[in-house]
Design a protein around this motif. Structure first.
Motif, PDB file in Angstrom:
ATOM      1  N   MET A   1       0.818  -1.199   0.000  1.00 15.54           N
ATOM      2  CA  MET A   1       0.000   0.000   0.000  1.00 15.54           C
ATOM      3  C   MET A   1       0.862   1.263   0.000  1.00 15.54           C
ATOM      4  O   MET A   1       0.365   2.322   0.302  1.00 15.54           O
ATOM      5  N   LYS A   2       2.120   1.156  -0.352  1.00 13.03           N
ATOM      6  CA  LYS A   2       2.987   2.327  -0.381  1.00 13.03           C
ATOM      7  C   LYS A   2       2.496   3.370  -1.376  1.00 13.03           C
ATOM      8  O   LYS A   2       2.733   4.558  -1.199  1.00 13.03           O
ATOM      9  N   THR A   3       1.813   2.936  -2.418  1.00 14.19           N
ATOM     10  CA  THR A   3       1.307   3.875  -3.414  1.00 14.19           C
ATOM     11  C   THR A   3       0.109   4.646  -2.878  1.00 14.19           C
ATOM     12  O   THR A   3      -0.141   5.770  -3.291  1.00 14.19           O
ATOM     13  N   LEU A   4      -0.627   4.062  -1.952  1.00 16.56           N
ATOM     14  CA  LEU A   4      -1.836   4.710  -1.454  1.00 16.56           C
ATOM     15  C   LEU A   4      -1.530   5.977  -0.657  1.00 16.56           C
ATOM     16  O   LEU A   4      -2.029   7.047  -0.970  1.00 16.56           O
ATOM     17  N   LEU A   5      -0.707   5.880   0.360  1.00 13.66           N
ATOM     18  CA  LEU A   5      -0.437   7.036   1.222  1.00 13.66           C
ATOM     19  C   LEU A   5       0.775   7.804   0.721  1.00 13.66           C
ATOM     20  O   LEU A   5       1.671   7.250   0.107  1.00 13.66           O
ATOM     21  N   ALA A   6       0.795   9.104   0.995  1.00 13.61           N
ATOM     22  CA  ALA A   6       1.889   9.977   0.564  1.00 13.61           C
ATOM     23  C   ALA A   6       2.394  10.771   1.766  1.00 13.61           C
ATOM     24  O   ALA A   6       1.654  11.021   2.719  1.00 13.61           O
ATOM     25  N   ASP A   7       3.655  11.194   1.688  1.00 16.99           N
ATOM     26  CA  ASP A   7       4.263  11.949   2.787  1.00 16.99           C
ATOM     27  C   ASP A   7       3.806  13.403   2.832  1.00 16.99           C
ATOM     28  O   ASP A   7       3.941  14.059   3.853  1.00 16.99           O
ATOM     29  N   GLY A   8       3.294  13.922   1.729  1.00 12.15           N
ATOM     30  CA  GLY A   8       2.882  15.315   1.690  1.00 12.15           C
ATOM     31  C   GLY A   8       2.160  15.612   0.396  1.00 12.15           C
ATOM     32  O   GLY A   8       1.905  14.720  -0.412  1.00 12.15           O
ATOM     33  N   PRO A   9       1.824  16.879   0.190  1.00 11.32           N
ATOM     34  CA  PRO A   9       1.059  17.258  -1.002  1.00 11.32           C
ATOM     35  C   PRO A   9       1.912  17.245  -2.262  1.00 11.32           C
ATOM     36  O   PRO A   9       3.121  17.460  -2.212  1.00 11.32           O
ATOM     37  N   SER A  10       1.259  17.037  -3.368  1.00 14.34           N
ATOM     38  CA  SER A  10       1.901  17.182  -4.670  1.00 14.34           C
ATOM     39  C   SER A  10       2.240  18.650  -4.871  1.00 14.34           C
ATOM     40  O   SER A  10       1.483  19.537  -4.469  1.00 14.34           O
ATOM     41  N   ASN A  11       3.366  18.930  -5.498  1.00 19.45           N
ATOM     42  CA  ASN A  11       3.727  20.317  -5.805  1.00 19.45           C
ATOM     43  C   ASN A  11       2.791  20.931  -6.826  1.00 19.45           C
ATOM     44  O   ASN A  11       2.696  22.148  -6.937  1.00 19.45           O
ATOM     45  N   ALA A  53      -2.576  11.248   0.076  1.00 18.36           N
ATOM     46  CA  ALA A  53      -2.612   9.977  -0.627  1.00 18.36           C
ATOM     47  C   ALA A  53      -2.404  10.186  -2.119  1.00 18.36           C
ATOM     48  O   ALA A  53      -2.402  11.324  -2.606  1.00 18.36           O
ATOM     49  N   LEU A  54      -2.240   9.069  -2.826  1.00 22.35           N
ATOM     50  CA  LEU A  54      -2.172   9.062  -4.289  1.00 22.35           C
ATOM     51  C   LEU A  54      -1.179  10.091  -4.819  1.00 22.35           C
ATOM     52  O   LEU A  54      -1.531  11.019  -5.530  1.00 22.35           O
ATOM     53  N   GLU A  55       0.072   9.906  -4.424  1.00 23.24           N
ATOM     54  CA  GLU A  55       1.173  10.787  -4.822  1.00 23.24           C
ATOM     55  C   GLU A  55       0.947  12.239  -4.402  1.00 23.24           C
ATOM     56  O   GLU A  55       1.378  13.171  -5.057  1.00 23.24           O
ATOM     57  N   GLY A  56       0.226  12.439  -3.297  1.00 27.59           N
ATOM     58  CA  GLY A  56      -0.019  13.770  -2.775  1.00 27.59           C
ATOM     59  C   GLY A  56      -1.094  14.537  -3.515  1.00 27.59           C
ATOM     60  O   GLY A  56      -1.253  15.734  -3.319  1.00 27.59           O
ATOM     61  N   ARG A  57      -1.895  13.847  -4.332  1.00 32.33           N
ATOM     62  CA  ARG A  57      -2.952  14.504  -5.103  1.00 32.33           C
ATOM     63  C   ARG A  57      -4.336  14.321  -4.498  1.00 32.33           C
ATOM     64  O   ARG A  57      -5.328  14.731  -5.078  1.00 32.33           O
ATOM     65  N   ALA A  58      -4.400  13.679  -3.351  1.00 26.42           N
ATOM     66  CA  ALA A  58      -5.673  13.443  -2.673  1.00 26.42           C
ATOM     67  C   ALA A  58      -5.449  13.506  -1.169  1.00 26.42           C
ATOM     68  O   ALA A  58      -4.323  13.402  -0.688  1.00 26.42           O
ATOM     69  N   VAL A  59      -6.537  13.690  -0.434  1.00 21.67           N
ATOM     70  CA  VAL A  59      -6.520  13.587   1.027  1.00 21.67           C
ATOM     71  C   VAL A  59      -7.573  12.548   1.393  1.00 21.67           C
ATOM     72  O   VAL A  59      -8.744  12.679   1.016  1.00 21.67           O
ATOM     73  N   LEU A  60      -7.135  11.498   2.077  1.00 21.37           N
ATOM     74  CA  LEU A  60      -8.032  10.452   2.562  1.00 21.37           C
ATOM     75  C   LEU A  60      -8.283  10.668   4.041  1.00 21.37           C
ATOM     76  O   LEU A  60      -7.434  11.200   4.750  1.00 21.37           O
ATOM     77  N   ASP A  61      -9.439  10.225   4.486  1.00 18.58           N
ATOM     78  CA  ASP A  61      -9.635  10.166   5.927  1.00 18.58           C
ATOM     79  C   ASP A  61     -10.509   8.982   6.271  1.00 18.58           C
ATOM     80  O   ASP A  61     -11.272   8.490   5.443  1.00 18.58           O
ATOM     81  N   VAL A  62     -10.330   8.523   7.490  1.00 13.43           N
ATOM     82  CA  VAL A  62     -11.156   7.452   8.049  1.00 13.43           C
ATOM     83  C   VAL A  62     -11.846   8.026   9.279  1.00 13.43           C
ATOM     84  O   VAL A  62     -11.201   8.551  10.184  1.00 13.43           O
ATOM     85  N   TRP A  63     -13.163   7.916   9.260  1.00 17.18           N
ATOM     86  CA  TRP A  63     -14.022   8.422  10.327  1.00 17.18           C
ATOM     87  C   TRP A  63     -14.542   7.206  11.075  1.00 17.18           C
ATOM     88  O   TRP A  63     -15.062   6.275  10.452  1.00 17.18           O
ATOM     89  N   GLN A  64     -14.384   7.176  12.397  1.00 18.89           N
ATOM     90  CA  GLN A  64     -14.788   5.997  13.153  1.00 18.89           C
ATOM     91  C   GLN A  64     -15.407   6.405  14.477  1.00 18.89           C
ATOM     92  O   GLN A  64     -14.894   7.275  15.173  1.00 18.89           O
ATOM     93  N   TRP A  65     -16.500   5.741  14.807  1.00 19.76           N
ATOM     94  CA  TRP A  65     -17.035   5.818  16.152  1.00 19.76           C
ATOM     95  C   TRP A  65     -17.779   4.533  16.442  1.00 19.76           C
ATOM     96  O   TRP A  65     -18.297   3.925  15.506  1.00 19.76           O
ATOM     97  N   PRO A  66     -17.793   4.049  17.613  1.00 14.23           N
ATOM     98  CA  PRO A  66     -17.075   4.637  18.742  1.00 14.23           C
ATOM     99  C   PRO A  66     -15.567   4.577  18.533  1.00 14.23           C
ATOM    100  O   PRO A  66     -15.083   3.916  17.619  1.00 14.23           O
ATOM    101  N   ALA A  67     -14.854   5.255  19.417  1.00 12.85           N
ATOM    102  CA  ALA A  67     -13.394   5.271  19.356  1.00 12.85           C
ATOM    103  C   ALA A  67     -12.859   3.850  19.554  1.00 12.85           C
ATOM    104  O   ALA A  67     -13.538   2.989  20.109  1.00 12.85           O
ATOM    105  N   ARG A  68     -11.649   3.610  19.096  1.00  8.78           N
ATOM    106  CA  ARG A  68     -11.044   2.268  19.162  1.00  8.78           C
ATOM    107  C   ARG A  68     -11.071   1.677  20.565  1.00  8.78           C
ATOM    108  O   ARG A  68     -11.374   0.501  20.753  1.00  8.78           O
TER     109      ARG A  68
END
Length: 169
Positions: A1-11, A53-68
């Motif tokens: 899944m290294k391709t899914l998440l990115a370290d920062g935004p695309s330039n 995510a996606l080479e810094g061209r997207a922002v993903l989030d996971v919304w969860q409740w109840p908390a872990r």
């Protein structure tokens, strides 16, 4: 899944990516639901995680409740949720395309989002109703989110849900 998440935004769209990118991290949430039938408000705790995510061209989030922590110590609520949001900047429209996939109930939501002053506003129509989700009061350590509905073409809005978030890391 290294391709899914990115370290920062695309330039390519770094300024636009920062609109949601400033939320990257892990947040503790207090979620308040306001029933339409006049019943008392209901509060639950949850978590919200954002990442580039996606080479810094997207922002993903996971919304969860109840908390872990609560999931580990209690029975799972019938109305619990764990959902995935995908936000992609559309340079042609100069808007964000947003999709939410709720895994607990099969909910799917498609919206458009844009920054208005210091807020990020997501909007959609459902039948004759207008739905608006808004991120407000965004700081490095907190933010507020609200879900509102209008049944009169946007003249008045009713608060259905709100979230207070505090950064964990």
């Amino acid at each position: 899944m290294k391709t899914l998440l990115a370290d920062g935004p695309s330039n390519l769209y770094a300024t636009e990516m920062e609109q949601f990118g400033r939320l990257t991290g892990h947040w503790a949430t207090e979620i308040t639901y306001y029933p339409t039938n006049g019943s008392p408000a209901r509060r639950v705790s949850g978590e919200w995680e954002f990442s580039y995510a996606l080479e810094g061209r997207a922002v993903l989030d996971v919304w969860q409740w109840p908390a872990r922590e609560e999931i580990l110590t209690a029975d799972r609520a019938a109305d619990q949720e764990c959902g995935l949001c995908v936000r992609i900047w559309d340079p042609r429209l100069q808007l964000w395309r947003f999709t939410f996939h709720g895994t607990a109930h099969g909910d799917q939501v498609h919206m458009y989002a844009r920054q208005i002053d210091d807020e990020i506003v997501m909007e959609r129509a459902v039948g004759s109703d207008l739905i608006r989700w808004t991120f407000t009061d965004i700081t490095t350590g907190t933010f507020h989110w609200r879900n509102e509905r209008s049944t009169d073409g946007g003249h008045t809005w009713r608060l259905d849900q709100e979230v207070s978030a505090r950064r964990l890391h």
